[in-house]
Write a protein that holds these residues in place. Structure first.
Motif, short mmCIF file in Angstrom:
data_model
loop_
_atom_site.label_atom_id
_atom_site.label_comp_id
_atom_site.label_asym_id
_atom_site.label_seq_id
_atom_site.Cartn_x
_atom_site.Cartn_y
_atom_site.Cartn_z
N ALA A 252 62.91 -15.04 -30.93
CA ALA A 252 62.82 -14.11 -29.81
C ALA A 252 63.88 -13.01 -29.92
CB ALA A 252 63.00 -14.84 -28.49
N GLU A 253 63.56 -11.87 -29.31
CA GLU A 253 64.54 -10.80 -29.17
C GLU A 253 65.40 -11.11 -27.93
OE1 GLU A 253 64.75 -6.00 -28.15
OE2 GLU A 253 62.85 -7.11 -28.01
N VAL A 254 66.72 -10.96 -28.06
CA VAL A 254 67.64 -11.20 -26.96
C VAL A 254 68.20 -9.87 -26.46
CG1 VAL A 254 69.88 -12.19 -26.30
CG2 VAL A 254 68.29 -13.51 -27.70
N VAL A 255 68.16 -9.68 -25.14
CA VAL A 255 68.74 -8.51 -24.50
C VAL A 255 69.82 -9.00 -23.54
CG1 VAL A 255 68.35 -6.48 -23.06
CG2 VAL A 255 66.57 -7.24 -24.67
N LEU A 256 71.07 -8.63 -23.79
CA LEU A 256 72.18 -9.07 -22.94
C LEU A 256 72.46 -8.03 -21.86
CD1 LEU A 256 74.60 -10.42 -25.70
CD2 LEU A 256 73.53 -11.78 -23.91
N VAL A 257 72.58 -8.49 -20.62
CA VAL A 257 72.83 -7.60 -19.48
C VAL A 257 73.81 -8.26 -18.52
CG1 VAL A 257 70.53 -6.55 -19.62
CG2 VAL A 257 70.91 -8.52 -18.12
N PRO A 258 74.44 -7.51 -17.62
CA PRO A 258 75.23 -8.13 -16.56
C PRO A 258 74.36 -9.08 -15.75
CG PRO A 258 75.68 -5.78 -16.68
CD PRO A 258 74.53 -6.04 -17.59
N PRO A 259 74.93 -10.18 -15.25
CA PRO A 259 74.12 -11.20 -14.57
C PRO A 259 73.24 -10.66 -13.44
CG PRO A 259 76.32 -12.05 -14.98
CD PRO A 259 76.34 -10.60 -15.39
N SER A 260 73.74 -9.68 -12.70
CA SER A 260 72.97 -9.18 -11.56
C SER A 260 71.77 -8.33 -11.97
CB SER A 260 73.88 -8.34 -10.66
OG SER A 260 74.41 -7.23 -11.37
N GLU A 261 71.65 -7.98 -13.27
CA GLU A 261 70.60 -7.09 -13.73
C GLU A 261 69.50 -7.79 -14.51
OE1 GLU A 261 72.31 -3.82 -15.87
OE2 GLU A 261 73.86 -3.46 -14.34
N ARG A 262 69.56 -9.12 -14.59
CA ARG A 262 68.63 -9.84 -15.48
C ARG A 262 67.18 -9.66 -15.07
NH1 ARG A 262 70.46 -16.05 -14.81
NH2 ARG A 262 68.31 -16.52 -15.37
#
Length: 313
Positions: free
Chosen positions: A111-121
């Motif tokens: 899978a492709e992983v996209v990391l974001v701040p927790p509030s933006e998932r």
């Protein structure tokens, strides 16, 4: 609200059977106590059940476009695994700060992983879905996911027909919703209790208020049980209000001690989120009914440093 039924869960069991490992009930060190080790699933957690069922229910066109989700790790791994099994592309939006071991596994499953701040998932998952046409398969707020998780309840009652108490971790509530639905339908006299960390006790508050109560990220992020930092949805709250007998909370110290105890005495590896149900039995027994008890060990994808620390206690 349209709740999941026992028939839904039985149908899900037929779909997930070829992929999911039917975990045994493992006798613990105390008479009358069993552990349901979902940590033994190919992806290390119960999440595979719901993900496989949800992907199997997609029509061929939607499956070819692919799936997307937001997850702190375990559901992301499960969806990546389920998508790979049918050749579907998958994107997982992961909150920054999630255990690296879980992120690495998601990528390993293709899978492709996209990391974001927790509030933006959630916002980011919706953006990816809009841009790519992929179907969102949420971690818990989905009837097919709940039905898949409910297959655990079918297995518990099949293996221990006279079970008196079932203890289930609660994060977003999908696991507890499914397990409670199956167990209560098959054995109404069984007490099904949810367990969550004291530092992320929003499900307890939601049941007391009769509506979804959201704890802010800066509160829930304090718990080591990263898989239980999410709040309920209206769908899972409706299931828990109808079918769960209550909520028990446990401390961070109790969670860590249980991770160590499981490793030493049961030879089972648990992540903090996976250990909370047993922690309730070990440290809050006075709050629980007596009788034959099953604690669901929901996952074993633990950071090695966290495990080492727990073993030092």
């Amino acid at each position: 609200m349209d709740l999941v039924t026992l028939d839904d869960i039985r149908s899900a069991a037929d779909r997930v059977g070829p992929v999911v490992f039917r975990t045994p009930l493992v006798p613990a060190w105390e008479t009358g106590l069993w552990i349901k080790p979902e940590s033994l699933q190919p992806v290390g957690s119960f999440k595979l059940r719901g993900a496989v069922n949800a992907v199997a229910r997609l029509d061929p066109v939607a499956r070819a476009r692919g799936v997307v989700t937001h997850s702190s790790g375990n559901h992301g791994q499960a969806l990546a695994y389920a998508a790979r099994a049918v050749g579907a592309p998958c994107t997982v939006v992961v909150p920054q700060g999630a255990p690296q071991i879980k992120i690495d596994k998601i990528r390993a499953y293709g899978a492709e992983v996209v990391l974001v701040p927790p509030s933006e998932r959630l916002v980011e998952a919706r953006r990816v879905a809009a841009d790519t046409g992929r179907t969102i398969v949420p971690p818990y707020d989905h009837r097919d996911v709940i039905a898949g998780q409910g297959t655990i309840g079918l297995e518990i009652v099949a293996d221990l027909p006279d079970v008196d108490v079932v203890l289930v971790p609660v994060g977003g509530g999908g696991l507890a919703s499914g397990v409670a639905t199956a167990v209560k339908a098959l054995r109404p006299s069984t007490t099904v209790l949810g367990v969550e960390p004291e530092l992320a006790a929003d499900a307890r508050d939601s049941l007391a208020a009769g509506e979804v109560v959201v704890w802010e990220v800066d509160r829930t992020w304090r718990t080591s049980a990263d898989g239980l930092r999410t709040h309920l949805s209206p769908l899972t709250l409706a299931h828990l209000r109808a079918r769960l007998d209550g909520i028990v909370t446990v401390s961070e110290e109790e969670i860590a001690a249980t991770v160590g105890r499981l490793t030493r005495d049961a030879r089972l590896v648990a992540e903090p989120s996976g250990a909370v149900a047993l922690a309730a039995r070990l440290f809050r027994a006075a709050e629980l009914p007596a009788g034959r008890t099953v604690a669901v060990l929901s996952g074993g994808n633990v950071d090695p440093a966290v495990l080492a620390s727990a073993l030092e206690r």
